[in-house]
Design a protein around this motif. Sequence first.
Motif, mmCIF file in Angstrom:
data_model
loop_
_atom_site.group_PDB
_atom_site.id
_atom_site.type_symbol
_atom_site.label_atom_id
_atom_site.label_comp_id
_atom_site.label_asym_id
_atom_site.label_seq_id
_atom_site.Cartn_x
_atom_site.Cartn_y
_atom_site.Cartn_z
ATOM 1 N N TYR A 148 4.372 3.104 0.524
ATOM 2 C CA TYR A 148 2.884 2.788 0.939
ATOM 3 C C TYR A 148 2.265 3.788 1.270
ATOM 4 O O TYR A 148 1.584 3.319 1.687
ATOM 5 C CB TYR A 148 2.833 1.437 1.539
ATOM 6 N N THR B 3 -1.621 7.819 2.003
ATOM 7 C CA THR B 3 -1.406 6.853 1.491
ATOM 8 C C THR B 3 -0.835 6.934 -0.167
ATOM 9 O O THR B 3 -0.456 8.254 -0.530
ATOM 10 C CB THR B 3 -3.084 6.377 1.112
ATOM 11 N N TRP C 95 2.777 2.727 8.561
ATOM 12 C CA TRP C 95 2.872 1.848 8.634
ATOM 13 C C TRP C 95 1.653 0.881 9.121
ATOM 14 O O TRP C 95 1.304 -0.246 8.618
ATOM 15 C CB TRP C 95 4.339 1.002 10.113
ATOM 16 N N ARG D 153 -0.722 0.523 6.282
ATOM 17 C CA ARG D 153 0.050 -0.450 5.351
ATOM 18 C C ARG D 153 -0.482 -1.779 5.995
ATOM 19 O O ARG D 153 -1.123 -2.702 5.401
ATOM 20 C CB ARG D 153 0.671 -0.909 5.420
#
Length: 126
Positions: A26, A48, A73, A76
């Motif tokens: 991710y 990304t 994170w 995501r």
Amino acid sequence: MSAWHPVANAHASEWTLRQGEQGQPYAVVRRFVFGDPNHPEVWFRAVTWAPTSDGRELIGWCRTLEAAASAGWDHRCAYESWRHHMASKRTDAATMSRLRPPAAELVRFYRAALRRPSAGPPLQPH
């Protein structure tokens, strides 16, 4: 004579972030060193994930690996939240692609939403 191995001089410079061992990637975090070699300035760039650099988008620059991994994170989570919101409005994939906010903006708004106070104290049973 003591044993020496070239790995002693090895420094990680790139991490692919994924959820779990087999999860889809991710984000990618890369370490950069600038300035005076005796007193280097270290920065970490989170982007990304895409198979090539051309498809990656800047999430942000951070001073620590931990902060960069957190930014990846949070992107995501923010993207999944945005995607679910758009899908709940029955938005088609082409429109979603066109309307998708920049990665850094998604993270900024996501983190701001997490900092907002809740709507009030929980209701008490009577």
